[in-house]
Scaffold this active site. Structure first.
Site, PDB file in Angstrom:
ATOM      1  CE1 TYR A   1     -53.455 -17.785 -22.319  1.00 52.66           C
ATOM      2  CE2 TYR A   1     -54.655 -18.552 -20.388  1.00 52.66           C
ATOM      3  CZ  TYR A   1     -53.510 -18.028 -20.951  1.00 52.66           C
ATOM      4  OH  TYR A   1     -52.423 -17.740 -20.156  1.00 52.66           O
TER       5      TYR A   1
ATOM      6  CB  THR B   1     -49.950  -8.703 -26.013  1.00 52.55           C
ATOM      7  OG1 THR B   1     -49.237  -9.949 -25.931  1.00 52.55           O
ATOM      8  CG2 THR B   1     -51.387  -8.957 -26.418  1.00 52.55           C
TER       9      THR B   1
ATOM     10  CG  PHE C   1     -45.893  -8.983 -17.621  1.00 53.71           C
ATOM     11  CD1 PHE C   1     -45.075  -8.232 -16.783  1.00 53.71           C
ATOM     12  CD2 PHE C   1     -46.736  -9.933 -17.048  1.00 53.71           C
ATOM     13  CE1 PHE C   1     -45.085  -8.435 -15.409  1.00 53.71           C
ATOM     14  CE2 PHE C   1     -46.758 -10.137 -15.681  1.00 53.71           C
ATOM     15  CZ  PHE C   1     -45.929  -9.396 -14.860  1.00 53.71           C
TER      16      PHE C   1
HETATM   17  P1  NAD Z   1     -47.967 -10.992 -22.676  1.00 57.08           P
HETATM   18  O1  NAD Z   1     -49.180 -10.850 -23.493  1.00 57.08           O
HETATM   19  O2  NAD Z   1     -47.366  -9.760 -22.085  1.00 57.08           O
HETATM   20  O3  NAD Z   1     -46.818 -11.743 -23.481  1.00 57.08           O
HETATM   21  C1  NAD Z   1     -47.051 -12.639 -24.533  1.00 57.08           C
HETATM   22  C2  NAD Z   1     -46.048 -12.360 -25.626  1.00 57.08           C
HETATM   23  O4  NAD Z   1     -46.235 -13.314 -26.688  1.00 57.08           O
HETATM   24  C3  NAD Z   1     -46.225 -10.965 -26.253  1.00 57.08           C
HETATM   25  O5  NAD Z   1     -44.972 -10.344 -26.374  1.00 57.08           O
HETATM   26  C4  NAD Z   1     -46.855 -11.270 -27.609  1.00 57.08           C
HETATM   27  O6  NAD Z   1     -46.586 -10.272 -28.576  1.00 57.08           O
HETATM   28  C5  NAD Z   1     -46.228 -12.605 -27.918  1.00 57.08           C
HETATM   29  N1  NAD Z   1     -46.995 -13.411 -28.886  1.00 57.08           N
HETATM   30  C6  NAD Z   1     -48.328 -13.660 -28.875  1.00 57.08           C
HETATM   31  N2  NAD Z   1     -48.661 -14.439 -29.918  1.00 57.08           N
HETATM   32  C7  NAD Z   1     -47.505 -14.711 -30.588  1.00 57.08           C
HETATM   33  C8  NAD Z   1     -47.200 -15.457 -31.757  1.00 57.08           C
HETATM   34  N3  NAD Z   1     -48.140 -16.115 -32.448  1.00 57.08           N
HETATM   35  N4  NAD Z   1     -45.898 -15.502 -32.167  1.00 57.08           N
HETATM   36  C9  NAD Z   1     -44.926 -14.831 -31.497  1.00 57.08           C
HETATM   37  N5  NAD Z   1     -45.167 -14.105 -30.393  1.00 57.08           N
HETATM   38  C10 NAD Z   1     -46.450 -14.046 -29.945  1.00 57.08           C
HETATM   39  O7  NAD Z   1     -48.323 -12.035 -21.505  1.00 57.08           O
HETATM   40  P2  NAD Z   1     -47.454 -12.567 -20.279  1.00 57.08           P
HETATM   41  O8  NAD Z   1     -48.230 -12.311 -19.046  1.00 57.08           O
HETATM   42  O9  NAD Z   1     -46.057 -12.126 -20.365  1.00 57.08           O
HETATM   43  O10 NAD Z   1     -47.535 -14.150 -20.531  1.00 57.08           O
HETATM   44  C11 NAD Z   1     -46.448 -14.885 -21.047  1.00 57.08           C
HETATM   45  C12 NAD Z   1     -46.798 -16.366 -21.042  1.00 57.08           C
HETATM   46  O11 NAD Z   1     -47.089 -16.794 -19.718  1.00 57.08           O
HETATM   47  C13 NAD Z   1     -48.032 -16.693 -21.888  1.00 57.08           C
HETATM   48  O12 NAD Z   1     -47.800 -17.910 -22.564  1.00 57.08           O
HETATM   49  C14 NAD Z   1     -49.118 -16.863 -20.867  1.00 57.08           C
HETATM   50  O13 NAD Z   1     -50.117 -17.756 -21.305  1.00 57.08           O
HETATM   51  C15 NAD Z   1     -48.346 -17.418 -19.669  1.00 57.08           C
HETATM   52  N6  NAD Z   1     -49.053 -17.116 -18.414  1.00 57.08           N
HETATM   53  C16 NAD Z   1     -49.001 -15.866 -17.869  1.00 57.08           C
HETATM   54  C17 NAD Z   1     -49.702 -15.612 -16.695  1.00 57.08           C
HETATM   55  C18 NAD Z   1     -49.661 -14.272 -16.017  1.00 57.08           C
HETATM   56  O14 NAD Z   1     -50.367 -14.086 -15.027  1.00 57.08           O
HETATM   57  N7  NAD Z   1     -48.902 -13.298 -16.460  1.00 57.08           N
HETATM   58  C19 NAD Z   1     -50.443 -16.640 -16.074  1.00 57.08           C
HETATM   59  C20 NAD Z   1     -50.496 -17.878 -16.702  1.00 57.08           C
HETATM   60  C21 NAD Z   1     -49.776 -18.120 -17.853  1.00 57.08           C
END
Ligand code: NAD
Ligand code: UDP
Length: 325
Positions: A146, A38, A14
């Protein structure tokens, strides 16, 4: 033109997909690395024709040898449903992933950004949460894979900074929403919108009095870029999020009103260790980056609802989204 070579891990997710788009618009040469746990190819399909966009299927728990100038480390499932699906892999992704990406940054002398989280504050006893607050995390609960994984990643970033002189940036991201969230992601904004559009009851966990503060994706990505481009002494950790706080019940009512749906609310048990309140103190981001969110929840929801309306409309039935992809 000499283009900056930028690696985005989790680039098909995302937030990662919005970041890749923004970096390409800034004439960067973007390498998107993702294991598609994801993330989805649909999120980046519109970027594939750009000669400066490249995708590599790779799991960050394994070392990666590429030549880059900057790294944004976003790889990690972010939704409680997804990060609790395989908690050992979640911790590995945060911790081994951080070690591998920091190792890459050390070898290439790349500047490196970490997507940390408000979850480092756990169920906070201080409200709103400033960066100086050390948090209230249960180290053995279902969210720990997490929360503690991200806390350990922060530790690693600051040890590489002190021990190896790396140029680091650590952002603590608060709840962010927008187009390209997975329809089955399980997070509250996407759940409520999908349920409302499908005329299903809205699942409020607990009594809905718990609070969150919701930031629109475009505002957050602007914060990422400003933090990465800030002077080197601005390492963070820096809160990035929207300080306007809502109860989950208020969010449910807003989504129902905005979708024009007639969904009822159903109350389900509150998940274990679900934080009761969350609101960022963004004084530091305001002072150091001149950054603050500009998109109100009402407007961001309109945009996100339009995205899901189209996405769900494209499918003959929404049943296809019931299986985790
Ligand atoms: P998301 O799940 O859409 O994106 C995460 C991406 O990482 C996915 O494309 C997934 O396939 C990839 N991924 C997961 N494990 C992996 C691995 N071992 N190797 C390679 N790729 C891997 O989530 P998001 O909301 O886009 O979050 C992105 C980042 O921002 C994350 O690190 C998350 O912890 C952080 N974050 C997001 C939020 C939010 O509200 N969206 C809040 C706090 C932190
Ligand atoms: N939540 C809810 N119904 C849902 C999904 C989530 O009431 O269908 C609640 C959840 O219990 C939490 C808040 O909404 O209190 C935010 O949950 P989310 O999973 O989006 O993110 P969190 O901030 O908990 O990581």
């Amino acid at each position: 033109m000499v283009r900056k070579r930028v690696l985005v891990t989790g680039g098909a997710g995302f937030l990662g997909s919005h970041l890749c788009e923004r970096l390409l618009a800034e004439n960067c040469d973007v390498l998107c690395v993702d294991n598609f746990f994801t993330g989805r190819k649909e999120n980046i399909a519109h970027l594939m024709d750009d000669p400066y966009f490249e995708v590599m299927r790779h799991d960050v728990t394994f070392p990666l040898y590429v030549e880059v100038d900057e790294i944004y480390n976003l790889a990690c499932p972010a939704s409680p449903v997804h990060y609790q699906y395989d908690p050992v892999q979640t911790t590995k992704t945060s911790v081994h992933g951080a070690i591998n990406m920091l190792g890459l940054a050390k070898r290439t002398r790349a500047k490196i950004f970490q997507a940390s989280t408000s979850e480092v504050y756990g169920d906070p006893e201080v409200h709103p949460q400033p960066e100086s607050y050390r948090g209230n995390v249960n180290p053995v609960g279902p969210r720990a894979c997490y929360d503690e994984g991200k806390r350990c990643a922060e530790t690693l970033f600051f040890d590489y900074y002190r021990q190896h002189g790396l140029n680091i940036r650590v952002a603590r991201i608060f709840n962010t929403y927008g187009p390209r969230m997975h329809p089955n992601d399980g997070r509250v904004v996407s759940n409520f919108i999908v349920q409302a559009l499908q005329g299903k009851p809205i699942t409020v966990y607990g009594d809905g009095s718990q609070t969150r503060s919701f930031c629109f994706a475009d505002d957050l990505v602007e914060g990422f870029i400003r933090l990465m481009n800030a002077p080197d002494e601005v390492t963070g950790p820096l809160n990035l999020g929207n300080p306007r706080e809502f109860t989950i019940r208020q969010l449910a009512e807003l989504v129902i009103a905005k979708t024009g749906g007639a969904s009822s609310l159903v109350f389900e048990p509150l998940p274990v260790d679900d934080p009761m309140q969350r609101k960022p103190d963004i004084a530091q981001a305001r002072a150091l980056l001149s950054w603050e969110p500009t998109i109100a929840l009402e407007d961001g929801l309109d945009n996100t609802i339009a995205y899901f309306r189209e996405l769900l409309g494209e499918q003959a039935t929404a049943v296809q989204y019931n299986a985790a992809e």
